[in-house]
Write a protein that holds these residues in place. Structure first.
Motif, short mmCIF file in Angstrom:
data_model
loop_
_atom_site.label_atom_id
_atom_site.label_comp_id
_atom_site.label_asym_id
_atom_site.label_seq_id
_atom_site.Cartn_x
_atom_site.Cartn_y
_atom_site.Cartn_z
N LEU A 92 9.28 8.09 0.31
CA LEU A 92 8.81 6.82 -0.23
C LEU A 92 9.56 5.61 0.30
O LEU A 92 8.95 4.58 0.60
CB LEU A 92 8.86 6.85 -1.76
N PRO A 93 10.91 5.67 0.46
CA PRO A 93 11.59 4.49 1.01
C PRO A 93 11.09 4.14 2.41
O PRO A 93 10.89 2.96 2.72
CB PRO A 93 13.06 4.92 1.03
N ALA A 94 10.87 5.14 3.25
CA ALA A 94 10.37 4.86 4.60
C ALA A 94 8.96 4.28 4.54
O ALA A 94 8.63 3.33 5.27
CB ALA A 94 10.39 6.13 5.45
N GLN A 142 7.52 0.56 5.89
CA GLN A 142 6.38 0.48 6.81
C GLN A 142 5.26 -0.36 6.20
O GLN A 142 4.63 -1.18 6.89
CB GLN A 142 5.88 1.89 7.13
N ALA A 143 5.01 -0.16 4.92
CA ALA A 143 3.95 -0.91 4.26
C ALA A 143 4.27 -2.40 4.21
O ALA A 143 3.39 -3.25 4.44
CB ALA A 143 3.73 -0.38 2.84
N LYS A 144 5.52 -2.75 3.94
CA LYS A 144 5.93 -4.16 3.92
C LYS A 144 5.69 -4.81 5.28
O LYS A 144 5.21 -5.94 5.38
CB LYS A 144 7.41 -4.28 3.53
N ASN A 201 8.11 -3.40 -2.22
CA ASN A 201 9.57 -3.32 -2.28
C ASN A 201 10.01 -1.93 -2.75
O ASN A 201 9.44 -1.40 -3.71
CB ASN A 201 10.13 -4.37 -3.25
N PRO A 202 10.99 -1.31 -2.10
CA PRO A 202 11.40 0.05 -2.50
C PRO A 202 11.72 0.17 -3.98
O PRO A 202 11.34 1.15 -4.62
CB PRO A 202 12.63 0.30 -1.62
N GLU A 203 12.42 -0.83 -4.54
CA GLU A 203 12.76 -0.74 -5.97
C GLU A 203 11.52 -0.86 -6.85
O GLU A 203 11.43 -0.25 -7.92
CB GLU A 203 13.79 -1.81 -6.35
N SER A 204 10.52 -1.63 -6.38
CA SER A 204 9.27 -1.75 -7.13
C SER A 204 8.49 -0.45 -7.09
O SER A 204 7.94 0.01 -8.10
CB SER A 204 8.44 -2.90 -6.54
N VAL A 205 8.44 0.17 -5.91
CA VAL A 205 7.75 1.46 -5.77
C VAL A 205 8.43 2.52 -6.65
O VAL A 205 7.77 3.27 -7.37
CB VAL A 205 7.73 1.90 -4.29
N ALA A 206 9.75 2.56 -6.60
CA ALA A 206 10.50 3.56 -7.39
C ALA A 206 10.27 3.34 -8.88
O ALA A 206 10.12 4.30 -9.65
CB ALA A 206 11.99 3.48 -7.06
N TYR A 207 10.22 2.09 -9.30
CA TYR A 207 9.99 1.77 -10.71
C TYR A 207 8.63 2.30 -11.16
O TYR A 207 8.50 2.92 -12.21
CB TYR A 207 10.07 0.26 -10.90
#
Length: 322
Positions: free
Chosen positions: A59-61, A65-67, A142-148
């Motif tokens: 997910l972080p990668a 890429q999506a950003k 944003n990685p933190e948004s995705v993780a949330y």
């Protein structure tokens, strides 16, 4: 025209523009001192992310890429954005908001605030607004948004982002106010205020005074203020508080009561305890820039059993233990 402005019923629809902007539109229509704004609806975001790949195991990668894939707005929309910002007098704030789904779940919702997980940009010049909108879209990944979202049981790519472009109010003092104590639910107004702009309070980058209002009585916890956030050449910067302002309360008792009264009026308007943000211009006028339902702290026994934090991020910033 892709932008949604005053008088358009879609501006009141949280599934189109998000709770943040739908509430601001309702407040403006009701006569509250909310700066004028327009919105880029979520449909523009949907079109912009059509080519983004589906998330995989890393997910972080995928987030990064999506950003990167969301890098610009279409030319027609870019021209509309520049014209809208110019019509507002120049400098604007550009803010993202994850729109609500059919169940009302989304940023600044009543049950799950999602606060602080998308990006905002202040003091944006008209010619820079299109790029800021693209960055707001990208912040949905944003990685933190995705993780949330994943922790909350939502799909990693479920965020859909609307963007508001709002006249920038050049305030010299700012505040976050709760119409009720967010830790206890008691009918005590809680206000955090700092010199400079509101990002200093929200991002914990300014020294903050706290005020508590019970009826007509005001109690203040005043600190020596060394730092505040103000306008820099390329956006907000941290600067020193002038020595003559360091020890006096940021707000007078009368102004504390005025802000608390505003929070109470917003609570009465929406029918729920409210967490509001505002700024005060040199003429003493109070401007309302955001309103959302208060996310109350969980009872201590519930927190212990879940291993959760003691309160929402915003509540902990604005209301320290007394």
């Amino acid at each position: 025209m892709a932008l949604i402005g005053p008088g358009d019923d879609r501006l009141l629809d949280a599934t189109v523009v998000g709770h943040k902007f739908a509430r601001q539109a309702r407040l403006r229509d009701a006569g509250f001192a909310v700066p004028e704004f327009v919105c880029v609806p979520v449909s523009a975001f949907d079109a912009a992310v059509e080519g983004v790949s589906k998330p995989g195991d890393d997910l972080p990668a995928w987030s990064e890429q999506a950003k990167t894939a969301v890098s610009e707005v279409p030319p027609t929309l870019a021209r509309e954005l520049v014209a809208a910002a110019e019509a507002m007098g120049g400098l604007v704030a550009v803010r993202a908001c994850v729109v609500a789904d059919e169940h009302g779940v989304g940023e600044d919702g009543a049950t799950d605030a999602f606060a602080g997980l998308t990006d905002s940009f202040l003091y944006v010049r008209p010619e820079d607004v299109p790029a800021a909108v693209a960055r707001c879209w990208a912040s949905g990944f944003n990685p933190e948004s995705v993780a949330y979202r994943v922790r909350r049981g939502h799909a990693a790519d479920s965020a859909r982002v609307a963007v508001g472009v709002q006249r920038m109010v050049l305030g010299t003092r700012s505040f976050v106010a709760f119409s009720r104590d967010p830790r206890t639910g008691e009918a005590t107004g809680v206000i955090a205020a700092a010199h400079g702009i509101g990002e200093g309070v929200v991002q914990e980058r300014a020294d903050v005074d706290h005020f508590y209002v019970d009826g007509d009585a005001v109690r203040a916890d005043v600190v020596t203020k060394r730092w505040m956030m103000t306008r820099g050449d390329d956006g907000p910067v941290t600067t020193a508080v002038p020595a003559e302002l360091a020890d006096a309360p940021v707000l007078s008792d009368d102004l504390v009561r005025q802000v608390n009264d505003l929070a109470g009026k917003v609570e009465a308007f929406f029918g729920l305890p409210q967490d509001i943000e505002g700024t005060i211009t040199p003429d003493g006028r109070v401007h309302l820039v955001q309103a959302r339902p208060v996310v109350f702290a969980a009872p201590p026994t519930s927190r212990a059993s879940r291993g959760a934090t003691t309160t929402s991020p915003r509540a902990s910033r604005a209301s320290p233990a007394r």
